[in-house]
Design a protein around this motif. Structure first.
Motif, PDB file in Angstrom:
ATOM      1  N   ASN A 126       0.854  -1.195   0.000  1.00  0.00           N
ATOM      2  CA  ASN A 126       0.000   0.000   0.000  1.00  0.00           C
ATOM      3  C   ASN A 126       0.884   1.238   0.000  1.00  0.00           C
ATOM      4  N   PRO A 127       1.428   1.611  -1.152  1.00  0.00           N
ATOM      5  CA  PRO A 127       2.319   2.775  -1.179  1.00  0.00           C
ATOM      6  C   PRO A 127       1.560   4.062  -0.852  1.00  0.00           C
ATOM      7  N   PRO A 128       2.272   5.077  -0.359  1.00  0.00           N
ATOM      8  CA  PRO A 128       1.602   6.340  -0.031  1.00  0.00           C
ATOM      9  C   PRO A 128       1.103   7.035  -1.296  1.00  0.00           C
ATOM     10  N   SER A 129       0.119   7.891  -1.105  1.00  0.00           N
ATOM     11  CA  SER A 129      -0.445   8.609  -2.242  1.00  0.00           C
ATOM     12  C   SER A 129       0.524   9.687  -2.731  1.00  0.00           C
ATOM     13  N   ARG A 130       0.260  10.185  -3.911  1.00  0.00           N
ATOM     14  CA  ARG A 130       1.101  11.251  -4.465  1.00  0.00           C
ATOM     15  C   ARG A 130       1.023  12.514  -3.617  1.00  0.00           C
ATOM     16  N   LYS A 131      -0.143  12.768  -3.043  1.00  0.00           N
ATOM     17  CA  LYS A 131      -0.292  13.940  -2.175  1.00  0.00           C
ATOM     18  C   LYS A 131       0.639  13.849  -0.974  1.00  0.00           C
ATOM     19  N   ARG A 132       0.701  12.686  -0.358  1.00  0.00           N
ATOM     20  CA  ARG A 132       1.554  12.519   0.820  1.00  0.00           C
ATOM     21  C   ARG A 132       3.028  12.631   0.452  1.00  0.00           C
ATOM     22  N   ILE A 133       3.402  12.068  -0.687  1.00  0.00           N
ATOM     23  CA  ILE A 133       4.794  12.162  -1.134  1.00  0.00           C
ATOM     24  C   ILE A 133       5.164  13.615  -1.399  1.00  0.00           C
ATOM     25  N   ARG A 134       4.268  14.356  -2.047  1.00  0.00           N
ATOM     26  CA  ARG A 134       4.516  15.782  -2.285  1.00  0.00           C
ATOM     27  C   ARG A 134       4.622  16.551  -0.979  1.00  0.00           C
ATOM     28  N   LEU A 135       3.779  16.214  -0.022  1.00  0.00           N
ATOM     29  CA  LEU A 135       3.819  16.887   1.276  1.00  0.00           C
ATOM     30  C   LEU A 135       5.162  16.654   1.964  1.00  0.00           C
ATOM     31  N   VAL A 136       5.614  15.419   1.969  1.00  0.00           N
ATOM     32  CA  VAL A 136       6.884  15.102   2.632  1.00  0.00           C
ATOM     33  C   VAL A 136       8.032  15.827   1.949  1.00  0.00           C
ATOM     34  N   PHE A 137       8.087  15.768   0.627  1.00  0.00           N
ATOM     35  CA  PHE A 137       9.160  16.454  -0.083  1.00  0.00           C
ATOM     36  C   PHE A 137       9.043  17.968   0.044  1.00  0.00           C
ATOM     37  N   ILE A 154      10.511  18.835   3.456  1.00  0.00           N
ATOM     38  CA  ILE A 154      11.974  18.717   3.396  1.00  0.00           C
ATOM     39  C   ILE A 154      12.575  19.891   2.634  1.00  0.00           C
ATOM     40  N   ALA A 155      11.959  20.271   1.510  1.00  0.00           N
ATOM     41  CA  ALA A 155      12.461  21.405   0.730  1.00  0.00           C
ATOM     42  C   ALA A 155      12.364  22.700   1.528  1.00  0.00           C
ATOM     43  N   PHE A 156      11.275  22.888   2.261  1.00  0.00           N
ATOM     44  CA  PHE A 156      11.108  24.082   3.086  1.00  0.00           C
ATOM     45  C   PHE A 156      12.199  24.158   4.152  1.00  0.00           C
TER      46      PHE A 156
END
Length: 58
Positions: free
Chosen positions: A15-26, A29-31
């Motif tokens: 059950n991989p994470p959704s694209r929204k969650r991946i974008r949130l994490v990155f 990290i970028a912030f």
């Protein structure tokens, strides 16, 4: 590596994470990286530096 982490990796693969969650994490990290770079180039503001309370006690 403990079996706990292997089970977590198995669940993540099924059950991989959704694209929204991946974008949130990155995004977070970028912030953090941007804040670190600003702090290194501009410096730490003196208003955010706490006063040394030990000086007043003597």
């Amino acid at each position: 590596m403990s079996p706990h982490w292997l089970l977590r990796a198995k669940r993540w693969a099924q059950n991989p994470p959704s694209r929204k969650r991946i974008r949130l994490v990155f995004g977070v990290i970028a912030f953090c990286i941007v804040l670190y770079l600003i702090e290194r180039t501009v410096g730490w503001p003196s208003l955010l530096t706490p006063n040394d309370m030990r000086r007043g006690l003597g």
